[in-house]
Design a protein around this motif. Structure first.
Motif, PDB file in Angstrom:
ATOM      1  N   LEU A   1      34.834  43.338  29.637  1.00 31.89           N
ATOM      2  CA  LEU A   1      35.244  44.814  29.986  1.00 31.89           C
ATOM      3  C   LEU A   1      33.651  45.433  29.661  1.00 31.89           C
ATOM      4  N   ALA A   2      32.962  45.516  28.794  1.00 34.66           N
ATOM      5  CA  ALA A   2      32.047  46.585  28.949  1.00 34.66           C
ATOM      6  C   ALA A   2      31.109  46.149  28.873  1.00 34.66           C
ATOM      7  N   ALA A   3      30.516  44.798  29.278  1.00 26.49           N
ATOM      8  CA  ALA A   3      29.328  43.904  30.588  1.00 26.49           C
ATOM      9  C   ALA A   3      29.718  45.057  31.196  1.00 26.49           C
ATOM     10  N   ALA A   4      30.534  44.445  31.801  1.00 25.03           N
ATOM     11  CA  ALA A   4      31.599  44.871  33.357  1.00 25.03           C
ATOM     12  C   ALA A   4      31.017  45.974  33.801  1.00 25.03           C
TER      13      ALA A   4
ATOM     14  N   TYR B   1      55.400  44.786  35.688  1.00 24.18           N
ATOM     15  CA  TYR B   1      54.361  44.123  36.989  1.00 24.18           C
ATOM     16  C   TYR B   1      52.738  44.419  36.316  1.00 24.18           C
ATOM     17  N   SER B   2      52.062  44.626  36.283  1.00 29.05           N
ATOM     18  CA  SER B   2      51.250  45.648  36.223  1.00 29.05           C
ATOM     19  C   SER B   2      49.530  44.372  36.016  1.00 29.05           C
ATOM     20  N   VAL B   3      49.182  43.275  37.579  1.00 27.66           N
ATOM     21  CA  VAL B   3      48.845  42.526  38.100  1.00 27.66           C
ATOM     22  C   VAL B   3      47.815  43.478  38.727  1.00 27.66           C
ATOM     23  N   LEU B   4      45.805  43.503  38.327  1.00 27.78           N
ATOM     24  CA  LEU B   4      45.638  44.491  38.802  1.00 27.78           C
ATOM     25  C   LEU B   4      44.338  43.655  39.760  1.00 27.78           C
ATOM     26  N   ASP B   5      44.006  44.200  41.405  1.00 25.73           N
ATOM     27  CA  ASP B   5      43.217  43.440  42.065  1.00 25.73           C
ATOM     28  C   ASP B   5      41.848  43.869  42.062  1.00 25.73           C
ATOM     29  N   LYS B   6      41.450  42.678  41.658  1.00 20.62           N
ATOM     30  CA  LYS B   6      39.837  43.333  41.166  1.00 20.62           C
ATOM     31  C   LYS B   6      39.046  42.632  42.382  1.00 20.62           C
ATOM     32  N   THR B   7      39.354  42.779  43.983  1.00 21.45           N
ATOM     33  CA  THR B   7      38.080  42.522  44.915  1.00 21.45           C
ATOM     34  C   THR B   7      37.169  42.979  44.986  1.00 21.45           C
ATOM     35  N   SER B   8      37.541  44.447  45.002  1.00 14.80           N
ATOM     36  CA  SER B   8      36.437  44.928  45.115  1.00 14.80           C
ATOM     37  C   SER B   8      35.142  45.053  43.851  1.00 14.80           C
ATOM     38  N   THR B   9      35.929  45.328  42.834  1.00 22.31           N
ATOM     39  CA  THR B   9      35.320  45.187  41.472  1.00 22.31           C
ATOM     40  C   THR B   9      33.960  44.074  41.275  1.00 22.31           C
ATOM     41  N   ILE B  10      34.634  42.713  42.281  1.00 26.19           N
ATOM     42  CA  ILE B  10      33.880  41.337  41.949  1.00 26.19           C
ATOM     43  C   ILE B  10      33.132  41.598  42.983  1.00 26.19           C
ATOM     44  N   ALA B  11      32.945  41.589  44.474  1.00 25.23           N
ATOM     45  CA  ALA B  11      32.574  41.996  45.109  1.00 25.23           C
ATOM     46  C   ALA B  11      31.284  42.642  44.992  1.00 25.23           C
TER      47      ALA B  11
ATOM     48  N   ILE C   1      35.434  55.098  37.477  1.00 28.57           N
ATOM     49  CA  ILE C   1      36.984  55.025  37.284  1.00 28.57           C
ATOM     50  C   ILE C   1      37.333  53.594  37.135  1.00 28.57           C
ATOM     51  N   VAL C   2      37.228  53.451  36.320  1.00 27.56           N
ATOM     52  CA  VAL C   2      37.590  51.718  35.992  1.00 27.56           C
ATOM     53  C   VAL C   2      39.472  51.313  34.933  1.00 27.56           C
ATOM     54  N   ARG C   3      40.376  51.031  36.238  1.00 29.35           N
ATOM     55  CA  ARG C   3      41.873  51.019  35.432  1.00 29.35           C
ATOM     56  C   ARG C   3      41.099  49.203  34.775  1.00 29.35           C
ATOM     57  N   THR C   4      41.779  49.042  33.667  1.00 31.53           N
ATOM     58  CA  THR C   4      42.500  47.473  33.081  1.00 31.53           C
ATOM     59  C   THR C   4      43.689  47.947  32.731  1.00 31.53           C
ATOM     60  N   ALA C   5      43.537  46.690  31.967  1.00 27.80           N
ATOM     61  CA  ALA C   5      44.621  46.119  30.482  1.00 27.80           C
ATOM     62  C   ALA C   5      44.949  45.294  29.875  1.00 27.80           C
ATOM     63  N   TRP C   6      45.773  45.420  29.258  1.00 29.21           N
ATOM     64  CA  TRP C   6      45.926  44.505  28.178  1.00 29.21           C
ATOM     65  C   TRP C   6      45.288  44.079  27.312  1.00 29.21           C
ATOM     66  N   VAL C   7      44.133  44.864  26.512  1.00 29.48           N
ATOM     67  CA  VAL C   7      42.768  45.122  25.825  1.00 29.48           C
ATOM     68  C   VAL C   7      42.613  44.729  24.353  1.00 29.48           C
TER      69      VAL C   7
ATOM     70  N   THR D   1      40.052  43.406  35.095  1.00 32.63           N
ATOM     71  CA  THR D   1      40.276  42.413  33.482  1.00 32.63           C
ATOM     72  C   THR D   1      40.429  41.146  33.812  1.00 32.63           C
ATOM     73  N   ASP D   2      40.462  40.297  32.916  1.00 30.79           N
ATOM     74  CA  ASP D   2      40.087  38.886  33.040  1.00 30.79           C
ATOM     75  C   ASP D   2      40.991  38.438  34.063  1.00 30.79           C
ATOM     76  N   SER D   3      40.344  37.177  34.814  1.00 29.57           N
ATOM     77  CA  SER D   3      41.557  37.003  35.601  1.00 29.57           C
ATOM     78  C   SER D   3      42.491  35.079  35.392  1.00 29.57           C
ATOM     79  N   GLY D   4      43.511  35.014  36.063  1.00 30.65           N
ATOM     80  CA  GLY D   4      44.512  34.884  35.806  1.00 30.65           C
ATOM     81  C   GLY D   4      46.005  36.164  35.557  1.00 30.65           C
ATOM     82  N   VAL D   5      46.602  35.585  35.127  1.00 37.03           N
ATOM     83  CA  VAL D   5      48.395  36.090  35.041  1.00 37.03           C
ATOM     84  C   VAL D   5      48.873  35.559  33.803  1.00 37.03           C
ATOM     85  N   ALA D   6      49.509  36.340  33.114  1.00 36.07           N
ATOM     86  CA  ALA D   6      50.734  35.875  31.895  1.00 36.07           C
ATOM     87  C   ALA D   6      51.717  36.648  32.002  1.00 36.07           C
ATOM     88  N   SER D   7      52.731  36.422  30.734  1.00 35.37           N
ATOM     89  CA  SER D   7      53.468  37.639  30.381  1.00 35.37           C
ATOM     90  C   SER D   7      53.066  37.579  28.967  1.00 35.37           C
ATOM     91  N   TRP D   8      54.093  38.509  28.391  1.00 34.29           N
ATOM     92  CA  TRP D   8      53.178  38.872  26.714  1.00 34.29           C
ATOM     93  C   TRP D   8      53.799  37.090  26.108  1.00 34.29           C
TER      94      TRP D   8
END
Length: 285
Positions: A185-188, A251-261, A141-147, A204-211
């Protein structure tokens, strides 16, 4: 590898087809060829395809309309996931399901880890969480955001249109997350599936942003390559100034640590992928 893709005509579905490993055999279904809320139809489709892996990129994504159509959203985002998971398990196929940052309430002050307790504040978020819980225990199960992607309905394309039509824009500045380029995301997802990763992960991509930040960057990058011919004022506004039927996480920034590993790489920064997407639009229309 033989893969079955549900939601093949959406942004992510197209990305999965475009990034499939060389030699992969794809069977693709969308709403025009299969009703995923029909358990029998799903079972037949998976049995006929006999896939090694099943991707579920299908979803009811009309966040505001879901407030009035929660039963329909539940059927697509929740119950149908159970149908697909059961069929994949019966066929001995790996199951990859895509979920969302909307399973969180947005009250955190640091990125949400995969194991953080979900607390959705909208019908869309509740139904997506229901889908996660109906996925099989050995699913990925992969959660993502702002695709977003070069095709389809998304924030980038909407902003480009509005910036060409209007004299000024107001964009919400107090909702914070991370844009995600659908092809990456698809390649990942392909890579994670190939590595037989299971459980809940974030991408998600790296970084943080507001709309507002995202919109400002869209205009800046589009002007630089000639997709827009003029700059217009963009004002940061509060969520309260742009009320919508559905509540959205602040605020919905997702921690990708496990995915990056698991992947062995860090996703590109969202500005890098935004530039890539805008150049593709310029090249291909």
């Amino acid at each position: 590898m033989k893969a079955l893709i549900f939601g093949s005509k959406g942004q992510l579905g197209r990305g999965l087809a475009a990034t499939a490993p060389q030699g992969s055999q794809l069977v693709q279904h969308d709403v025009d060829t299969l009703d995923i809320t029909d358990a029998d139809a799903v079972g037949r489709a998976v049995k006929d395809a006999a896939p090694d892996i099943v991707f579920n990129a299908a979803a009811y994504t009309a966040v505001d309309r879901a407030e009035d159509e929660e039963a329909l959203a539940q059927a697509v985002n929740g119950d149908a996931v159970g149908h697909i998971a059961q069929a994949a398990r019966g066929a001995g196929a790996r199951f990859v399901h895509v979920s969302t940052d909307f399973v969180f309430d947005g009250t955190a002050s640091r990125p949400y880890a995969p194991e953080a307790a979900p607390s959705p504040i909208s019908a869309y978020g509740r139904t997506k969480l229901a889908g996660e819980r109906l996925a099989s225990n050995d699913a990925l199960i992969v959660r993502t955001a702002w695709v977003y992607a070069p095709e389809g309905g998304n924030f980038v394309r909407t902003m480009l249109r509005l910036m060409g039509e209007r004299e000024e824009l107001g964009v919400v500045a107090d909702q914070i997350g991370t844009p995600t380029y659908a092809p990456d995301l698809a390649a990942a997802l392909w890579d994670l599936a190939d590595k037989r990763v299971t459980g809940v992960h974030h991408y998600t991509d790296s970084g943080v942003a507001s709309w507002y930040d995202f919109a400002f960057a869209i205009q800046e990058e589009a002007l630089a390559i000639g997709l827009l011919s003029r700059a217009i004022p963009i004002a940061p506004i509060a969520t309260s100034a742009y009320p919508t039927p559905a509540k959205r996480p602040h605020y919905s920034v997702l921690d990708k640590t496990s995915t990056i590993a698991a992947l062995g790489r860090t996703p590109p920064h969202w500005r890098v992928n935004l530039r890539k997407m805008l150049n593709e639009i310029k090249t291909n229309g």
